[in-house]
Design a protein around this motif. Structure first.
Motif, PDB file in Angstrom:
ATOM      1  N   GLY A  12       0.861  -1.188   0.000  1.00 22.20           N
ATOM      2  CA  GLY A  12       0.000   0.000   0.000  1.00 22.20           C
ATOM      3  C   GLY A  12       0.886   1.224   0.000  1.00 22.20           C
ATOM      4  O   GLY A  12       1.744   1.381  -0.880  1.00 22.20           O
ATOM      5  N   LYS A  13       0.685   2.087   0.998  1.00 24.95           N
ATOM      6  CA  LYS A  13       1.498   3.314   1.026  1.00 24.95           C
ATOM      7  C   LYS A  13       2.772   3.140   1.843  1.00 24.95           C
ATOM      8  O   LYS A  13       3.623   4.019   1.885  1.00 24.95           O
ATOM      9  CB  LYS A  13       0.674   4.452   1.641  1.00 24.95           C
ATOM     10  CG  LYS A  13      -0.374   4.971   0.684  1.00 24.95           C
ATOM     11  CD  LYS A  13      -1.029   6.224   1.214  1.00 24.95           C
ATOM     12  CE  LYS A  13      -2.007   6.743   0.184  1.00 24.95           C
ATOM     13  NZ  LYS A  13      -3.155   7.389   0.791  1.00 24.95           N
ATOM     14  N   VAL A  14       2.876   1.998   2.516  1.00 22.49           N
ATOM     15  CA  VAL A  14       4.034   1.796   3.395  1.00 22.49           C
ATOM     16  C   VAL A  14       5.188   1.181   2.612  1.00 22.49           C
ATOM     17  O   VAL A  14       5.028   0.137   1.976  1.00 22.49           O
ATOM     18  CB  VAL A  14       3.660   0.859   4.577  1.00 22.49           C
ATOM     19  CG1 VAL A  14       4.876   0.601   5.465  1.00 22.49           C
ATOM     20  CG2 VAL A  14       2.524   1.460   5.381  1.00 22.49           C
ATOM     21  N   GLN A  15       6.330   1.838   2.663  1.00 24.45           N
ATOM     22  CA  GLN A  15       7.492   1.317   1.931  1.00 24.45           C
ATOM     23  C   GLN A  15       8.246   0.322   2.803  1.00 24.45           C
ATOM     24  O   GLN A  15       8.596   0.623   3.938  1.00 24.45           O
ATOM     25  CB  GLN A  15       8.412   2.470   1.505  1.00 24.45           C
ATOM     26  CG  GLN A  15       9.503   2.003   0.562  1.00 24.45           C
ATOM     27  CD  GLN A  15      10.152   3.131  -0.230  1.00 24.45           C
ATOM     28  OE1 GLN A  15       9.804   4.298  -0.046  1.00 24.45           O
ATOM     29  NE2 GLN A  15      11.076   2.791  -1.106  1.00 24.45           N
ATOM     30  N   ALA A  16       8.476  -0.886   2.268  1.00 22.44           N
ATOM     31  CA  ALA A  16       9.158  -1.940   3.042  1.00 22.44           C
ATOM     32  C   ALA A  16      10.610  -2.109   2.615  1.00 22.44           C
ATOM     33  O   ALA A  16      11.446  -2.537   3.411  1.00 22.44           O
ATOM     34  CB  ALA A  16       8.414  -3.258   2.903  1.00 22.44           C
ATOM     35  N   LEU A  17      10.946  -1.824   1.352  1.00 24.19           N
ATOM     36  CA  LEU A  17      12.346  -1.897   0.893  1.00 24.19           C
ATOM     37  C   LEU A  17      12.708  -0.597   0.185  1.00 24.19           C
ATOM     38  O   LEU A  17      11.922  -0.065  -0.612  1.00 24.19           O
ATOM     39  CB  LEU A  17      12.545  -3.073  -0.075  1.00 24.19           C
ATOM     40  CG  LEU A  17      12.381  -4.495   0.483  1.00 24.19           C
ATOM     41  CD1 LEU A  17      12.608  -5.522  -0.629  1.00 24.19           C
ATOM     42  CD2 LEU A  17      13.312  -4.761   1.657  1.00 24.19           C
ATOM     43  N   PHE A  18      13.899  -0.089   0.491  1.00 22.38           N
ATOM     44  CA  PHE A  18      14.366   1.190  -0.050  1.00 22.38           C
ATOM     45  C   PHE A  18      15.643   0.971  -0.849  1.00 22.38           C
ATOM     46  O   PHE A  18      16.692   0.644  -0.271  1.00 22.38           O
ATOM     47  CB  PHE A  18      14.675   2.158   1.101  1.00 22.38           C
ATOM     48  CG  PHE A  18      13.501   2.506   1.965  1.00 22.38           C
ATOM     49  CD1 PHE A  18      12.801   3.695   1.774  1.00 22.38           C
ATOM     50  CD2 PHE A  18      13.090   1.646   2.975  1.00 22.38           C
ATOM     51  CE1 PHE A  18      11.726   4.025   2.593  1.00 22.38           C
ATOM     52  CE2 PHE A  18      12.008   1.967   3.793  1.00 22.38           C
ATOM     53  CZ  PHE A  18      11.323   3.165   3.604  1.00 22.38           C
ATOM     54  N   GLY A  37      11.176  -7.606  11.051  1.00 21.16           N
ATOM     55  CA  GLY A  37      10.581  -6.482  10.331  1.00 21.16           C
ATOM     56  C   GLY A  37      11.561  -5.706   9.475  1.00 21.16           C
ATOM     57  O   GLY A  37      11.214  -4.671   8.901  1.00 21.16           O
ATOM     58  N   ALA A  38      12.790  -6.193   9.344  1.00 22.38           N
ATOM     59  CA  ALA A  38      13.800  -5.462   8.558  1.00 22.38           C
ATOM     60  C   ALA A  38      13.513  -5.517   7.058  1.00 22.38           C
ATOM     61  O   ALA A  38      14.007  -4.688   6.298  1.00 22.38           O
ATOM     62  CB  ALA A  38      15.189  -6.034   8.840  1.00 22.38           C
ATOM     63  N   GLY A  39      12.729  -6.517   6.632  1.00 23.04           N
ATOM     64  CA  GLY A  39      12.384  -6.621   5.217  1.00 23.04           C
ATOM     65  C   GLY A  39      12.973  -7.842   4.527  1.00 23.04           C
ATOM     66  O   GLY A  39      12.912  -7.963   3.300  1.00 23.04           O
ATOM     67  N   LEU A 209      20.174  -6.010   6.558  1.00 23.05           N
ATOM     68  CA  LEU A 209      19.025  -5.134   6.308  1.00 23.05           C
ATOM     69  C   LEU A 209      18.585  -4.475   7.602  1.00 23.05           C
ATOM     70  O   LEU A 209      18.459  -5.137   8.630  1.00 23.05           O
ATOM     71  CB  LEU A 209      17.847  -5.955   5.766  1.00 23.05           C
ATOM     72  CG  LEU A 209      17.757  -6.245   4.278  1.00 23.05           C
ATOM     73  CD1 LEU A 209      16.481  -7.029   3.996  1.00 23.05           C
ATOM     74  CD2 LEU A 209      17.758  -4.961   3.448  1.00 23.05           C
ATOM     75  N   GLU A 210      18.368  -3.179   7.539  1.00 22.23           N
ATOM     76  CA  GLU A 210      17.769  -2.458   8.672  1.00 22.23           C
ATOM     77  C   GLU A 210      16.667  -1.577   8.113  1.00 22.23           C
ATOM     78  O   GLU A 210      16.910  -0.807   7.180  1.00 22.23           O
ATOM     79  CB  GLU A 210      18.824  -1.614   9.403  1.00 22.23           C
ATOM     80  CG  GLU A 210      19.660  -2.439  10.365  1.00 22.23           C
ATOM     81  CD  GLU A 210      20.641  -1.610  11.189  1.00 22.23           C
ATOM     82  OE1 GLU A 210      20.528  -0.370  11.228  1.00 22.23           O
ATOM     83  OE2 GLU A 210      21.533  -2.235  11.784  1.00 22.23           O
ATOM     84  N   VAL A 211      15.484  -1.686   8.717  1.00 20.88           N
ATOM     85  CA  VAL A 211      14.273  -0.990   8.231  1.00 20.88           C
ATOM     86  C   VAL A 211      14.266  -0.780   6.712  1.00 20.88           C
ATOM     87  O   VAL A 211      14.109   0.338   6.215  1.00 20.88           O
ATOM     88  CB  VAL A 211      13.993   0.346   8.985  1.00 20.88           C
ATOM     89  CG1 VAL A 211      13.182   0.119  10.221  1.00 20.88           C
ATOM     90  CG2 VAL A 211      15.261   1.106   9.306  1.00 20.88           C
ATOM     91  N   GLY A 212      14.393  -1.885   6.010  1.00 26.92           N
ATOM     92  CA  GLY A 212      14.220  -1.864   4.560  1.00 26.92           C
ATOM     93  C   GLY A 212      15.418  -1.365   3.763  1.00 26.92           C
ATOM     94  O   GLY A 212      15.339  -1.261   2.543  1.00 26.92           O
ATOM     95  N   ASN A 213      16.514  -1.050   4.453  1.00 27.73           N
ATOM     96  CA  ASN A 213      17.721  -0.573   3.757  1.00 27.73           C
ATOM     97  C   ASN A 213      18.866  -1.562   3.951  1.00 27.73           C
ATOM     98  O   ASN A 213      18.981  -2.160   5.021  1.00 27.73           O
ATOM     99  CB  ASN A 213      18.201   0.757   4.352  1.00 27.73           C
ATOM    100  CG  ASN A 213      17.247   1.893   4.048  1.00 27.73           C
ATOM    101  OD1 ASN A 213      17.317   2.510   2.995  1.00 27.73           O
ATOM    102  ND2 ASN A 213      16.328   2.145   4.974  1.00 27.73           N
TER     103      ASN A 213
END
Ligand code: ATP
Length: 236
Positions: A12-18, A37-39, A209-213
């Motif tokens: 949706g609007k939430v980005q999980a991977l950057f 939850g890191a992705g 991976l940390e919060v999608g990065n």
């Protein structure tokens, strides 16, 4: 053989991977570590086409695959063994293994050869071919999930937290199996793990991976010595 460049994935609007980039070379075992939850699972499911990246590219053996449906990606040889060892509880070990080769439509002779070569890596399963999946121990179920994946003839095997919920001595056995698969069958492996120290022990490259990065990446032996990684992931 797998090249991921700058992918972004949204729920949706939430980005999980950057802007995630990652590479797996022939015959390599690569670990992806990171906290809850890191992705990590999102990355795996994006590789097999269950999530579509909003930008970037995923190439497998020189071919762009991020626009392709999951069944086609699996046919190309990317086999994903998800977290939680979803084996068939009411089927025997032999039947579970058979299901793994189902889509390959092999002759009975070819099937028997394949099953034999897979079971050679899993002596414990070989002793339990007629036992129901649901009655296996946690470690045996994990082995079965991996064996079933191997029957799909992977060119790249992706294992999502194979050590989850297993006793340390069983984790050692599962990790031995992973190393053997890579050695004997020459299959490159992506290993997603929360057990960072064990994962870095058996892999040549690690991505954190940390919060999608991708916060850190590099040879596992070097990362294992980095003070930041030691503090955050190795409890040292
Ligand atoms: P874990 O080790 O707990 O499985 P993980 O590193 O695999 O964690 P993901 O499951 O990929 O992490 O989750 C990454 C982020 O995306 C989290 O914030 C999660 O809440 C969110 N997320 C995952 N799946 C969905 C979904 N189907 N819908 C919405 N948000 C999701």
């Amino acid at each position: 053989m797998l090249e991921i460049k700058n992918i972004n994935v949204f729920y949706g609007k939430v980005q999980a991977l950057f802007n995630v980039s990652l590479e797996v070379k022939e015959n390599q075992i690569v670990s992806i570590i990171g906290s809850n939850g890191a992705g990590k699972t999102t990355l795996m499911s994006t590789i097999v086409g269950l999530n579509k990246p909003a930008g970037g590219e995923i190439k497998f053996m020189e071919e762009t695959i991020n626009n392709q449906p999951t069944h086609k990606i699996i046919k190309k040889g990317i086999i994903y063994v998800p977290e939680g060892r979803r084996i068939f509880y009411d089927l025997t070990v032999a039947e579970n293994i058979e299901m793994g080769g189902y889509s390959r439509k092999m002759s009975p002779k070819r099937y028997a050869e394949e099953a034999e070569s897979v079971l050679a890596i899993f002596p414990r399963l070989k002793e339990r071919l007629n036992q129901l999946g649901g009655t296996l121990s946690g470690g045996e179920q994990q082995m079965l999930a991996i064996a079933r994946g191997l029957m799909g003839n992977p060119k790249l095997l992706m294992l999502d937290e194979p050590s989850l919920g297993l006793a340390p001595v069983i984790v050692d056995e599962v990790f031995d199996v992973i190393v053997n698969i890579n050695k004997i069958k020459k299959i490159p492996i992506i290993l997603v793990e929360q057990n960072a120290s064990m994962a870095m022990n058996i892999t040549s490259m690690t991505y954190v991976l940390e919060v999608g990065n991708v916060k850190y990446q590099g040879p596992s032996s070097e990362l294992a010595e980095s003070p930041e990684i030691k503090k955050a992931y190795l409890g040292v």
